[in-house]
Write an enzyme that holds these catalytic residues in place. Sequence first.
Site, short mmCIF file in Angstrom:
data_model
loop_
_atom_site.label_atom_id
_atom_site.label_comp_id
_atom_site.label_asym_id
_atom_site.label_seq_id
_atom_site.Cartn_x
_atom_site.Cartn_y
_atom_site.Cartn_z
N GLU A 332 0.79 -1.23 0.00
CA GLU A 332 0.00 0.00 0.00
C GLU A 332 0.82 1.28 0.00
O GLU A 332 0.33 2.34 -0.39
CB GLU A 332 -0.98 0.02 1.19
CG GLU A 332 -0.34 -0.05 2.54
CD GLU A 332 -0.44 -1.44 3.14
OE1 GLU A 332 -0.66 -1.54 4.36
OE2 GLU A 332 -0.29 -2.45 2.40
N GLN A 333 2.06 1.24 0.44
CA GLN A 333 2.88 2.45 0.46
C GLN A 333 3.19 2.97 -0.95
O GLN A 333 3.80 4.02 -1.09
CB GLN A 333 4.17 2.20 1.24
CG GLN A 333 4.01 2.13 2.74
CD GLN A 333 3.56 0.78 3.26
OE1 GLN A 333 3.23 -0.13 2.49
NE2 GLN A 333 3.56 0.60 4.57
#
Length: 531
Positions: A332-333
């Site tokens: 998700e980063q």
Amino acid sequence: MSGTASRRVRGGPAFMTADEAVARIQPGDTLAIGGSGGGLLEPDLLLEALGRRFRETAGPAGLQLVHTTGIGDRAGGGMDHLAQPGLARRIIAGNWGMAPRMSELADQGAFEAYNFPQGVLSQLFREIAAGRPGVVTHVGIGTFCDPRVEGGKLNHVTTEDIVQVVELGGQEWLFYPSFGLDVCFIRGTTADENGNISLEQEGARLEMLAIAQATRNRGGLVIAQVKQVARGGSLDPRLVVVPGICVDVVVVNPQQRQVVTHAYNPAFSGELKAALSSLEVFPLDQRKVVARRALAEIRDGDVVNLGVGIADGVAAVAAEEGWSDHFTLTIEQGLVGGVPARGVIFGVATNPDAILDQPSQFDFYDGGGIDIAFLGFAQIDRAGNVNVSKFGSRVIGTGGFVNISQNASTVVFCGTFTAGGLVATPGHGALVLSHEGRNRKFVAAVDQITFSAAEARRRGQRILYVTERAVFELGPRGLVLIEVAPGVDRETDVLKLLDWPVEVAADVRTMDQAIFDERALGASWRPGRTG
């Protein structure tokens, strides 16, 4: 903003020390903080300076702090520098688990505490920057973020319902409203004399640009921490992530580390491609068993998300087996491709193919871009709901879990059957259970609904729950036992340890013996969904 006048610095950025920069923060300010766990893009010098200022002067007090993901190292860094009673009046965070002292204060009611999905918060900064009213999304419906459940509130002193249920086009949505910003902390690698910020040595981009734009457009003060300064106009414009028009103050930290475990690893930033043979070998244990069984669910060409914790072992097993090129891993980063790092620095990847802004990654996730996701669990209940965010007195937070688990086509929840002293030894094609864990993870009702089984059924998702000894799937009425490990007694080691009678499939299978063997799985044991 708390005040009426803009605090923006005119005539170009001011270069100052961290102590000078945090002296500009006023009591009651709203401060947005960029960064992620393990020191990734963490403005560590600024956080230390602000914490020190409050200890020495008791000010500035009553701040509202906002951060998208967990910031810290679980050992006193990050947000734990600010874990001092009186410093904050309200904290809105996507994750709390990287700062255990701050988590304790939240549980004790030292301030108002909210936990919203990481993706929603990252996208919200873009909405604030654009002057829009907030984020309208399906993300969070049916979970603890829904105001009809808990509204993301974490303790008894938190009473205001921030999130609202709205109806648009005949459909229910959740509305997360925009808010004012007085100050923000962001981080990059290099600032030129004009305040342009590049991130060439960073392992992610996160929402540095969105936070800076949002703060700038609300008249707030943008404070950037960097490792070094370059001559004005000398940066490659293709590398500039935050333009100088959005930066007011620059603080230089020559000792800035890429992440807490590495001063600089060029394979994290994309400067070079590392040999995967250099990665640490994943020893055969109960965690590797779970990762191996989970890996079997991937099909060629899948776009995959990995969560932090036991699920991140899937990438390690795939790399060992030479299967990494069968699918594309994402986290998700904002990382696409490569092998995500495990442990405290989860959030970077070795050999990424692309490094995106975090809000854009969540746009992709929320729209259904993930074929299959592997996520951890702390509790699973009879309905199939999952809790990873709050249990007992521990406030961990959801991170990207709500976005991912609600939108992936298939979700595989990965974890051990019990916790706290479990000894489960794989070897020679079977599993030997020597000592049961003290803590039950399968419970009648979860403490907090981070994943809603009812919503998953409504959306038609495929849901599996993989442990070292058994595999369950989500059926029409709750959990269904579909596999048991070789060497494990179904009645004694599985069914009798559940707090409710679980449905048992008519054709319960034995988990593949190869999963429990020291040898590599081999080319004949290919990825490809078993169900």
